[in-house]
Scaffold this active site. Structure first.
Site, PDB file in Angstrom:
ATOM      1  N   HIS A   4       2.238  -3.427   3.279  1.00 37.88           N
ATOM      2  CA  HIS A   4       2.907  -3.928   1.913  1.00 37.88           C
ATOM      3  C   HIS A   4       4.011  -5.279   2.302  1.00 37.88           C
ATOM      4  O   HIS A   4       4.239  -5.936   1.469  1.00 37.88           O
ATOM      5  CB  HIS A   4       3.096  -3.228   0.924  1.00 37.88           C
ATOM      6  CG  HIS A   4       3.379  -3.759  -0.266  1.00 37.88           C
ATOM      7  ND1 HIS A   4       2.398  -3.906  -1.356  1.00 37.88           N
ATOM      8  CD2 HIS A   4       4.502  -4.154  -0.718  1.00 37.88           C
ATOM      9  CE1 HIS A   4       3.030  -4.272  -2.230  1.00 37.88           C
ATOM     10  NE2 HIS A   4       4.245  -4.521  -2.023  1.00 37.88           N
ATOM     11  N   HIS A  12      -0.731  -6.216  -7.920  1.00 35.24           N
ATOM     12  CA  HIS A  12      -0.174  -4.871  -8.192  1.00 35.24           C
ATOM     13  C   HIS A  12      -1.584  -4.105  -8.446  1.00 35.24           C
ATOM     14  O   HIS A  12      -1.916  -3.775  -9.482  1.00 35.24           O
ATOM     15  CB  HIS A  12       0.592  -4.920  -9.268  1.00 35.24           C
ATOM     16  CG  HIS A  12       1.765  -3.855  -9.141  1.00 35.24           C
ATOM     17  ND1 HIS A  12       2.374  -3.101 -10.016  1.00 35.24           N
ATOM     18  CD2 HIS A  12       2.559  -3.718  -8.123  1.00 35.24           C
ATOM     19  CE1 HIS A  12       3.357  -2.503  -9.728  1.00 35.24           C
ATOM     20  NE2 HIS A  12       3.395  -2.631  -8.544  1.00 35.24           N
TER      21      HIS A  12
END
Lengths: 265, 960
Positions: B228, B295
């Site tokens: 990430h 997300h």
């Protein structure tokens, strides 16, 4: 004197203060955006202004209910300065969340101190937030902000439905001239959703007090002060005058004519 | 201190919106025995005020005097014959409760000081319900296990909110003597998501240091090295086998997406791929920046909270870019499973797509609206492969002073955290989102979900803008994934930093030093402040009730020092932390798929196909979503998401005016088409770029100022074929950017979007590349919208229609994929875009719509009903390739680079001249008669429908 001065109140969650300030400046008022904490610290701060705006947004997240927490702040910390402001013949405008604050603080429709008694604003019948354009038909000639023609402006809210305690309260609102605007269609007729976007009783969109110098409305006049803000401006005449600015122009004009000394106005 | 309980109900004669919506959801679950649902708000207030004051609190603050009534204490089940079931939903202890915070402040305004406030929701269900049904209702409708507890009955009390204070207990995780199995086990047990090579690298480092790591050290490394945060796949070495040909990349990203940017080297690019958002020039004084994030994993577990913090998080990117931008527009693009899925078709551990969709939409709505940022552009795609891995892309555009596009932190500056407090929410978010999801994630990773509070972020933004204007800080960044660890680590990378973790303001006691450091609690920003400016900083933040706390300082020893109450808990070299992650070498392969075109019978009339396409999930009106978003706040909207005679036609792109006093605008659009990826991700990516560009051009965006953003959402790239498809798409990004002279300015990837079902089967999302695009509009008064303006105007199609139904919605609706995916003509596409842009800028165009999903027929229908006018069109005039002879291909092919243009008769000559030598042709006229009539090449009418019927078909799907 000589300069029309307006104050746009800020608080946590207020989010339309910049465009409201711009609309007022376009109309000719020198405008400050001031956090409510400054007003609570210095109760005389309001004195230097002619027009006070409670703008739109989600003050304190609309926690508990829309406008409730900020209304509670006004009632407990600012009741006196606001009362004096109105008694001095000055102008108060509540837009969307600001209208909710004025109603929940009892400043609108007013009449019995700052206590909310017979009118409230609650969840839209649709149960959700709505952003759409509506037409407003003026219902009174007492209110200094509005003129006699129908205007087109957007709403954007989840809690905009005006409710009265009972029928007597509704009749009183009407008979005493508190109804400022109703939602109508393009031809001026009342109707169900989406003409009346939130299920407000008798299509009421805005209220004024007994002086006509305090106005609250759910729609956003500050969002239609330039032609390109209209949702289909690309179909409309190039010299189209935006409707929303009239509210601010009228306020500034009233101050010039009534609150500023004629020689300097 | 007494515990006061307040229950607030609607008055009986008024609608209970919340209760009614719950009842509808219960019926939707198939539980019809519930007749009525009453809802109530519950406040638990610990205070020493008396009954009279409690009455005032209820009357003046908690309950609306007109439409609500209150009960102090616990109300019993309502009298009557129907059986009543009481269910209360409480936030789990430690979960942020913004309403409670506001009530606390309001009671202080009233003159009392409560010790604590908590809120809950109470539901009274009337009707016979089995206990198993109660559990289903509680779990599927009323509460989210991840953040909420359910309390049944009228006696049970909610769990105590009091948490034990934390006592320092320094933990070491020995690593030096572990074998491979031990290293792997350590990574797995501690949810580090580090692979063996990485664990060995860390082991080496600590062997060199001659000591064992502490828990916080390993957590910091795991977070900094997570997919990430560091994008190790996209930056890795890749050996690609493509149809027998070998291609080597030393760094995939640098040699594709980023290479285009470097090669184009546009002077108007101010800061690209280096800060939290890409920054480009807007005018002489200002710059605009744009960032799009995903997300996905959090939204799968908690759609509402995940999506809310998705938008909340991406807003902090422009806020943390350069010295901080003012956010002016949000975008959102969602991918869901089909909302009409049957309950038993949804795998275990997965929420129903309808619930996911509703939750995501309301999460973005509540956060975005509260922030006062208009949501101006978006899209929603449906495919069952997104059921377990919904994709939630959120974007934000900000405007800033050009001179403030860079940060200037130095050794000696103080590290100040501002905004929200730190809690136990969002622990391991960065690492968790870098892994694969399984049916057990719901329980294992509940702590990874962050809880948002938009008003905290809004007031933080308000003060930051003032502090920036006053020049009170030297640098700023957001606490995003990885929390303080990531923010302080990044800012101090070149200098070194020391932090005293006990100074970090906490939401509640009990957090360990590690939890403080890696928590991803929302609404926090970190600024670097010169010691002499600290007083001014503290004053300005305090003036609007925002916390600003010094937690450490930037040093010059290039180390990260963490302490808790004076005890050192970590000491890492910045260089190892940021550059120590091993380089990877990965294998990728791609084989062209063996696909064929279906054989569909030709028809005399395509009305039904057109109607079906208009109602299909991907094409249908998204008005239900759009109207829930404030798309006009800030007063800058010029081209809104809904346009046309009755404000309900689908606009191509948004245009916003960032400054009241300038007629310059920013156009914002997106392009995405996962269906093409099932045929070839290369052409999918180029189609996405072309679509995003077309959308900008259609509204009047400049062709020479287009900036692109990439967001790759892929399945697990350790599978060479999955990585191969990613490489194909990356190569297309390079080719498309060069062709359009449009640099990528920012990008992000979310890999591992796949789900392991209970039975071990795997659901992978299709390769999904979102292209977001932004351009300038020189004069917003010249913007153009897609609705037809006037009967008598002429209709042109610019761009060639090819026999390219592969991956089209027409095939999809008929159950096929096909093979002839739309291929972008890299030479022709920019020429067409350039000429179209100049024609629009010169006022030659009355209306313009891009041809995308559903092809020409859908685009014409949309233009007609948006304008409330009819169309007489013939396919004879359609510019097309020789092999595009079938009528259905002409109507529904989704070939790229096509614009449908409405031109007044007066402008005919000038427009035709402008398009000279391009594939373009007149296909018809705008008519007063409200019908869409399309005739085939032989003049037979193949579509003939009233525009109202078409519009109804287009609007009915999400008439929720």
């Amino acid at each position: 004197m000589g300069q029309v001065r307006a104050i746009v109140l800020r608080a946590a969650g207020i989010n339309t203060d910049l465009e409201t300030q711009y609309a007022l400046e376009l109309a000719g008022a020198k405008t400050d955006r001031v956090h409510i904490n400054r007003l609570i610290e210095d109760k005389t701060l309001l004195d230097q202004y002619h027009i006070a705006i409670f703008p739109g947004g989600f003050s304190y997240g609309d926690d508990v209910a829309a406008g409730k927490i900020m209304a509670n702040q006004v009632v407990h910390h600012l009741a006196e300065p606001v009362r004096k402001f109105i008694d001095d013949g000055k102008l108060v405008l509540g837009i969307c969340n600001g209208f909710q604050v004025l109603v929940k603080a009892g400043i609108l429709p007013g009449g019995n101190g700052f206590r909310q008694e017979a009118v409230t604003i609650t969840n839209n019948d649709s149960g959700r937030y709505e952003d759409r354009w509506v037409y407003l038909e003026p219902q009174t000639d007492r209110c200094v902000f509005i003129e006699s023609r129908r205007i087109c402006v957007p709403i954007a809210h989840g809690e905009g439905k005006i409710v009265t305690k009972d029928d007597a309260a509704l009749q009183k609102l009407k008979s005493e001239g508190h109804v400022a605007f109703k939602y109508v269609d393009a031809d001026g007729n009342e109707g169900p959703f989406p003409v009346n976007p939130n299920g407000s009783i008798e299509s009421i969109a805005g209220l004024t007090d007994k002086t006509g110098r305090v106005l609250g409305l759910m729609p956003h006049p500050e969002r239609y002060i330039r032609r390109t803000q209209h949702p289909h401006w690309s179909r409309l005449a190039e010299d189209l005058a935006p409707d929303g600015i009239t509210i601010f122009n009228n306020a500034v004009k009233y101050v010039r004519e009534n609150l500023l000394s004629p020689c300097t106005a | 201190m007494r515990q006061w309980r307040f229950e607030v109900f609607n008055r009986p004669n008024l609608p209970d919106v919340q209760g009614e919506s719950v009842l509808a959801d219960i019926h939707e679950l198939g539980i019809t025995s519930v007749q009525v649902v009453q809802s109530a708000r519950v406040f638990l207030i610990e205070a020493d005020f008396d009954q009279a004051f409690a009455d005032r609190v209820a009357r003046e603050l908690l309950a609306d005097p007109i439409c609500e009534q209150y009960h102090i204490g616990r109300s019993g089940p309502p009298a009557g014959l129907a059986k009543a079931t009481l269910i209360e939903v409480h936030l789990k202890s430690g979960v942020t409760d913004p309403v409670a915070e506001s009530v606390m402040a309001a009671i202080k305004d009233m003159g009392a000081t409560p010790a604590g406030v908590r809120t809950a929701r109470k539901y009274i269900l009337l009707g016979e319900i089995k206990s198993s049904q109660i559990e289903t209702i509680a779990r599927k409708i009323l509460a989210n296990d991840v953040i909420e507890d359910v309390v049944l009955g009228d006696q049970a009390e909610p769990p105590s909110p009091h948490l034990k204070p934390y006592e320092l207990n320094l933990v070491h995780w020995p690593i030096r003597d572990l074998d491979d199995a031990g290293l792997a086990a350590l990574s797995k047990e501690r949810d580090l998501f580090l692979n063996l090579v990485e664990m060995k690298t860390i082991q080496e480092y600590f062997r060199r240091l001659d000591r064992e790591p502490t828990d916080i050290e390993l957590e910091s490394i795991a977070q900094t090295w997570s997919e990430h945060c560091v994008h190790k796949t996209l930056k890795s070495q890749v050996d690609m086998t493509h149809e027998g040909e070998q291609i080597h990349f030393d760094n995939l990203l640098k040699e594709t997406v980023f290479k285009a940017t470097k090669q184009l080297d546009k002077p108007w690019c101010i800061s690209v791929f280096s800060d939290n958002a890409g920054v480009v020039e807007f005018d002489e004084q200002s710059a605009v920046c744009f960032k799009v994030e995903t997300h996905n994993h959090p939204s799968a577990l908690d759609p509402y909270g995940g999506a809310a913090t998705g938008i909340g998080g991406v807003i902090r990117d422009p806020m943390g870019t350069g010295m901080g931008a003012r956010p002016i527009a949000n975008t959102d693009i969602f991918c869901f499973g089909r909302p009409d899925k049957k309950l038993d078709e949804v795998p275990k551990g997965v929420l129903h797509p309808r619930r996911v969709m509703r939750g995501v939409v309301s999460g973005v709505r509540d956060y975005g609206n509260r922030m006062g940022i208009p949501t101006v552009n978006g899209a929603i795609y449906f495919d069952d492969r997104y059921m377990a891995n919904p994709l939630v892309y959120c974007g934000n555009v900000g405007v800033m002073d050009k001179t403030k596009a860079f940060k200037h932190q130095h050794s000696g500056d103080l590290i100040v955290v501002v905004g929200g407090r730190t809690g136990r929410d969002g622990i391991h978010g960065a690492t968790f989102s870098s892994g694969q999801m399984t049916h057990e994630h719901e329980t294992i990773f509940s702590h990874a979900v962050q809880i948002g509070n938009a008003i905290t972020e809004k007031k933080t933004l308000d003060v930051l803008l003032q502090a920036n204007e006053a020049g009170l800080y030297e640098a700023i960044t957001d606490c995003g994934a990885g929390g303080l660890s990531s923010a302080v680590g990044e800012m101090g990378e070149k200098f070194g930093a020391e932090v005293d973790l006990e100074k970090v303001p906490l939401k509640y006691t009990g957090l360990s030093y590690t939890e403080i450091w890696i928590s991803e609690a929302q609404e926090r920003m970190v600024i670097a402040v010169k010691p002499e400016k600290l007083e001014a900083v503290q004053k300005i933040f305090a003036s609007e009730n925002v916390e600003a706390t010094v937690i450490g300082r930037f040093t010059d020893d290039k180390k990260l020092h963490l302490r808790y109450n004076g005890q050192q808990v970590a000491e890492l070299d910045m260089e190892f932390l940021h550059d120590g992650v091993p380089k990877y070498s990965r294998q990728a392969s791609w084989k062209n798929l063996k696909l064929s075109e279906p054989r569909l019978a030709e028809k005399d009339n395509y009305n039904d196909d057109l109607l079906r396409l208009l109602s299909s999930y991907n094409i249908t009106s998204k008005e239900w979503v759009i109207r829930q978003y404030d798309h006009e706040v800030q007063g800058g909207s010029v081209v809104k998401p809904l346009v046309g005679a009755t404000n309900d036609g689908p606009s191509d792109a948004a245009v916003v005016q960032p400054k009241f006093t300038s007629t310059r605008g920013v156009a914002i659009s997106c392009g995405m088409n996962p269906l093409y990826g099932d045929i070839d991700p290369y052409w999918m990516a180029l189609a996405g770029i072309d679509e995003a560009v077309r959308n900008l051009i259609c509204v009047g965006g400049r062709v020479d100022r287009i900036a692109l953003l990439d967001n790759f959402c892929w399945a697990r790239c350790t599978d060479p074929e999955v990585l191969g498809s990613l490489v194909r798409a990356s190569q297309a990004c390079y080719d498309g950017a060069i062709a359009y002279q449009a640099p990528f300015i920012s990008g992000k990837d979310s890999l591992n979007n796949e789900f392991v079902c209970e039975d071990g089967s795997l659901i992978r999302i299709p390769p999904t590349l979102l292209i977001s695009a932004m351009s300038l509009v020189d004069n917003i008064d010249k913007c153009v919208t897609m609705d037809l303006k006037q009967a008598g105007n002429l209709l042109f199609v610019v761009g060639r229609t090819n026999n390219e139904l592969g991956g089209s919605h027409y095939y999809k609706e008929n159950g096929h994929t096909g093979a002839n995916v739309p291929k972008l003509d890299l030479k022709l596409a920019p020429q067409i875009a350039g000429r179209m842009a100049s024609a629009i800028a010169d006022g030659l165009v009355a209306g313009c719509h891009d041809c995308s999903e559903g092809g020409l027929a859908v685009a014409l229908a949309e233009m007609a009903f948006a304008g409330g006018l009819g169309v007489e069109a013939g396919l004879r005039g359609l510019p097309k390739s020789k092999d595009c002879s079938r009528t259905d291909a002409q109507l529904f092919s989704e070939s790229n680079s096509r614009y449908i243009v409405e031109v007044t008769p007066e402008n005919f000559d000038a427009f035709a001249k402008r398009m000279l030598n391009l594939p373009f042709g007149q296909i018809g006229t705008v008519t007063e008669t409200p019908r869409l009539v399309i005739k085939d090449e032989d003049g037979r009418s193949v579509v003939d429908a009233e525009i109202d019927v078409l519009k109804q078909a287009w609007q009915k799907t999400f008439d929720w």
